[in-house]
Design an enzyme around this catalytic site. Structure first.
Site, PDB file in Angstrom:
ATOM      1  N   SER A  47       0.866  -1.180   0.000  1.00 40.33           N
ATOM      2  CA  SER A  47       0.000   0.000   0.000  1.00 40.33           C
ATOM      3  C   SER A  47       0.904   1.232   0.000  1.00 40.33           C
ATOM      4  O   SER A  47       2.083   1.139   0.375  1.00 40.33           O
ATOM      5  CB  SER A  47      -0.840   0.002   1.286  1.00 40.33           C
ATOM      6  OG  SER A  47      -1.482   1.248   1.474  1.00 40.33           O
ATOM      7  N   TYR A  92      -1.810  -1.102  10.368  1.00 42.72           N
ATOM      8  CA  TYR A  92      -1.868  -1.217   8.901  1.00 42.72           C
ATOM      9  C   TYR A  92      -0.540  -0.750   8.281  1.00 42.72           C
ATOM     10  O   TYR A  92       0.036  -1.425   7.434  1.00 42.72           O
ATOM     11  CB  TYR A  92      -3.040  -0.383   8.381  1.00 42.72           C
ATOM     12  CG  TYR A  92      -3.357  -0.592   6.909  1.00 42.72           C
ATOM     13  CD1 TYR A  92      -4.031  -1.737   6.471  1.00 42.72           C
ATOM     14  CD2 TYR A  92      -2.994   0.360   5.955  1.00 42.72           C
ATOM     15  CE1 TYR A  92      -4.324  -1.916   5.130  1.00 42.72           C
ATOM     16  CE2 TYR A  92      -3.287   0.181   4.610  1.00 42.72           C
ATOM     17  CZ  TYR A  92      -3.957  -0.956   4.205  1.00 42.72           C
ATOM     18  OH  TYR A  92      -4.246  -1.137   2.864  1.00 42.72           O
ATOM     19  N   LYS A 116       1.942  -3.166   6.159  1.00 43.16           N
ATOM     20  CA  LYS A 116       2.221  -2.897   4.742  1.00 43.16           C
ATOM     21  C   LYS A 116       3.704  -2.572   4.508  1.00 43.16           C
ATOM     22  O   LYS A 116       4.239  -2.880   3.449  1.00 43.16           O
ATOM     23  CB  LYS A 116       1.309  -1.778   4.232  1.00 43.16           C
ATOM     24  CG  LYS A 116      -0.183  -2.177   4.192  1.00 43.16           C
ATOM     25  CD  LYS A 116      -0.434  -3.373   3.281  1.00 43.16           C
ATOM     26  CE  LYS A 116      -1.910  -3.688   3.106  1.00 43.16           C
ATOM     27  NZ  LYS A 116      -2.143  -4.861   2.224  1.00 43.16           N
ATOM     28  N   ILE A 176      -7.912   3.652  -3.467  1.00 41.29           N
ATOM     29  CA  ILE A 176      -8.701   3.172  -4.595  1.00 41.29           C
ATOM     30  C   ILE A 176     -10.135   3.001  -4.103  1.00 41.29           C
ATOM     31  O   ILE A 176     -10.344   2.480  -2.997  1.00 41.29           O
ATOM     32  CB  ILE A 176      -8.179   1.795  -5.093  1.00 41.29           C
ATOM     33  CG1 ILE A 176      -6.640   1.752  -5.170  1.00 41.29           C
ATOM     34  CG2 ILE A 176      -8.837   1.413  -6.415  1.00 41.29           C
ATOM     35  CD1 ILE A 176      -5.991   2.634  -6.178  1.00 41.29           C
TER      36      ILE A 176
HETATM   37  N1  LIG Z   1      -8.612   0.022  -1.656  1.00 41.74           N
HETATM   38  C1  LIG Z   1      -7.526   0.722  -1.387  1.00 41.74           C
HETATM   39  O1  LIG Z   1      -7.527   1.956  -1.424  1.00 41.74           O
HETATM   40  C2  LIG Z   1      -6.244   0.016  -1.061  1.00 41.74           C
HETATM   41  C3  LIG Z   1      -5.076   0.772  -1.048  1.00 41.74           C
HETATM   42  C4  LIG Z   1      -3.876   0.154  -0.764  1.00 41.74           C
HETATM   43  C5  LIG Z   1      -3.848  -1.193  -0.502  1.00 41.74           C
HETATM   44  N2  LIG Z   1      -4.997  -1.910  -0.498  1.00 41.74           N
HETATM   45  C6  LIG Z   1      -4.903  -3.329  -0.232  1.00 41.74           C
HETATM   46  O2  LIG Z   1      -5.475  -4.030  -1.316  1.00 41.74           O
HETATM   47  C7  LIG Z   1      -5.983  -5.275  -0.859  1.00 41.74           C
HETATM   48  C8  LIG Z   1      -7.426  -5.417  -1.316  1.00 41.74           C
HETATM   49  O3  LIG Z   1      -8.169  -4.348  -0.788  1.00 41.74           O
HETATM   50  P1  LIG Z   1      -9.583  -3.918  -1.392  1.00 41.74           P
HETATM   51  O4  LIG Z   1      -9.665  -2.462  -1.261  1.00 41.74           O
HETATM   52  O5  LIG Z   1      -9.793  -4.557  -2.697  1.00 41.74           O
HETATM   53  O6  LIG Z   1     -10.539  -4.560  -0.265  1.00 41.74           O
HETATM   54  P2  LIG Z   1     -11.947  -5.311  -0.378  1.00 41.74           P
HETATM   55  O7  LIG Z   1     -12.467  -5.362   1.023  1.00 41.74           O
HETATM   56  O8  LIG Z   1     -12.784  -4.738  -1.446  1.00 41.74           O
HETATM   57  O9  LIG Z   1     -11.499  -6.766  -0.808  1.00 41.74           O
HETATM   58  C9  LIG Z   1     -10.722  -7.571   0.041  1.00 41.74           C
HETATM   59  C10 LIG Z   1     -11.103  -9.026  -0.175  1.00 41.74           C
HETATM   60  O10 LIG Z   1     -10.268  -9.819   0.670  1.00 41.74           O
HETATM   61  C11 LIG Z   1     -11.079 -10.787   1.284  1.00 41.74           C
HETATM   62  N3  LIG Z   1     -10.472 -11.166   2.565  1.00 41.74           N
HETATM   63  C12 LIG Z   1     -10.330 -10.386   3.669  1.00 41.74           C
HETATM   64  N4  LIG Z   1      -9.760 -11.114   4.647  1.00 41.74           N
HETATM   65  C13 LIG Z   1      -9.538 -12.350   4.155  1.00 41.74           C
HETATM   66  C14 LIG Z   1      -8.979 -13.540   4.687  1.00 41.74           C
HETATM   67  N5  LIG Z   1      -8.558 -13.614   5.952  1.00 41.74           N
HETATM   68  N6  LIG Z   1      -8.912 -14.622   3.890  1.00 41.74           N
HETATM   69  C15 LIG Z   1      -9.362 -14.578   2.625  1.00 41.74           C
HETATM   70  N7  LIG Z   1      -9.910 -13.489   2.063  1.00 41.74           N
HETATM   71  C16 LIG Z   1      -9.997 -12.390   2.827  1.00 41.74           C
HETATM   72  C17 LIG Z   1     -12.436 -10.150   1.470  1.00 41.74           C
HETATM   73  O11 LIG Z   1     -13.462 -11.126   1.598  1.00 41.74           O
HETATM   74  C18 LIG Z   1     -12.553  -9.320   0.195  1.00 41.74           C
HETATM   75  O12 LIG Z   1     -13.164 -10.061  -0.845  1.00 41.74           O
HETATM   76  C19 LIG Z   1      -5.795  -5.284   0.651  1.00 41.74           C
HETATM   77  O13 LIG Z   1      -4.591  -5.963   0.965  1.00 41.74           O
HETATM   78  C20 LIG Z   1      -5.665  -3.814   0.995  1.00 41.74           C
HETATM   79  O14 LIG Z   1      -4.944  -3.590   2.167  1.00 41.74           O
HETATM   80  C21 LIG Z   1      -6.191  -1.340  -0.786  1.00 41.74           C
END
Ligand SMILES: NC(=O)c1ccc[n+]([C@@H]2O[C@H](COP(=O)([O-])OP(=O)(O)OC[C@H]3O[C@@H](n4cnc5c(N)ncnc54)[C@H](O)[C@@H]3O)[C@@H](O)[C@H]2O)c1
Length: 252
Positions: free
Chosen positions: A142, A155, A159, A188
């Protein structure tokens, strides 16, 4: 098609960034294993891939459960015969409060799901990649893996840990054909960021995002497209680095 006949596993493939990774990998010809603890959402991603003429299966998995990880690896090898690409992407948000207010429980949970899981899954996939003499691992860090922010200490620490884990995996296995990289997305718009109130004018990361050069929130496809590139041989000389995809939000 840059990933024709490759087999990819995407954890957290049922939503947000993971879903976009699945769709973009499939678009380049990869068969996709959509691994998520939310089976219904994983199946929805599979349907989207199949509707576009691709091949995919869903696997219900908690990425911190070692038995479930081992069962998934066995299922994928039995069904497809290889694991070419692993996207360690499943994750949960931090609390967004300052350090003294973060419970011990919240710390352990986020470190486990967002960091330890990537060790647990990678070490169980690597033996198959070593057998093949080739493989790509892409870890979702991230912008919070590059800078401190309002996301919360658990977090930010997890990360930043992913950045180190990625370097060490690349160091350990690059010479044996496994290429390991990470991505550092900015904010995002996904169910995760909407749920924690990170986006929108009142969002905790709104100012950081809007003051960055791109001046906008990212879309899942901003990430999925780059991941499909990183998974391909076009990215063959990129090892161990964390690629920021954050509209420039971490440059200062
Ligand atoms: N959205 C953002 O702005 C953003 C920015 C930087 C990093 N991230 C990272 O991107 C990744 C995805 O985030 P997102 O925004 O798509 O989130 P999201 O909540 O839309 O999707 C995350 C998915 O992971 C699954 N999940 C959560 N815990 C789990 C577990 N223990 N086992 C299996 N599946 C599990 C959830 O069911 C979900 O489908 C994460 O690692 C998050 O930290 C997101």
């Amino acid at each position: 098609m840059k990933l024709q006949d490759k087999v990819s596993i995407v954890t957290g493939g049922g939503s947000g960034l993971g879903r976009s990774m699945c769709l973009n990998l499939a678009k380049e010809g990869s068969k996709v294993v959509v691994a998520d603890m939310n089976l219904e959402n994983a199946e929805e991603t599979v349907k989207m891939i199949k509707d576009n003429g691709g091949e995919a299966i869903s696997v219900e998995i908690d990425v911190v459960n070692t038995t479930q990880i081992e069962n998934m690896v066995k299922t994928v090898i039995d069904q497809f015969g290889s694991i070419d690409i692993l996207c360690n992407n499943a994750g949960i948000p931090g609390t967004g409060v300052k350090t003294a207010e973060v419970s011990d429980e919240a710390w352990h949970k986020v470190i486990n799901v967002d960091l330890t899981s990537m060790f647990l899954v990678s070490k169980r996939v690597i033996p198959q990649m070593l057998k093949q003499g080739k493989g790509v691992i892409i870890n979702t860090s991230s912008a919070s893996g590059l800078i401190a922010s309002e996301a919360g200490i658990e977090y930010t620490t997890a990360k930043h840990g992913v950045v180190g884990l990625t370097k060490q995996l690349a160091f350990d296995y690059g010479h044996e054909g496994i290429r390991v990289v990470a991505i550092a997305p900015g904010v995002i718009e996904t169910p995760l960021t909407i749920k924690v109130g990170a986006t929108g004018p009142e969002g905790i990361l709104h100012d950081l995002t809007m003051k960055a050069p791109a001046g906008r929130y990212g879309k899942p496809d901003d990430i999925g497209k780059v991941v499909a590139f990183l998974a391909s041989d076009d990215a063959d000389f990129i090892h161990g680095h964390t690629i920021p995809i954050e509209g420039g939000s971490s440059i200062r």
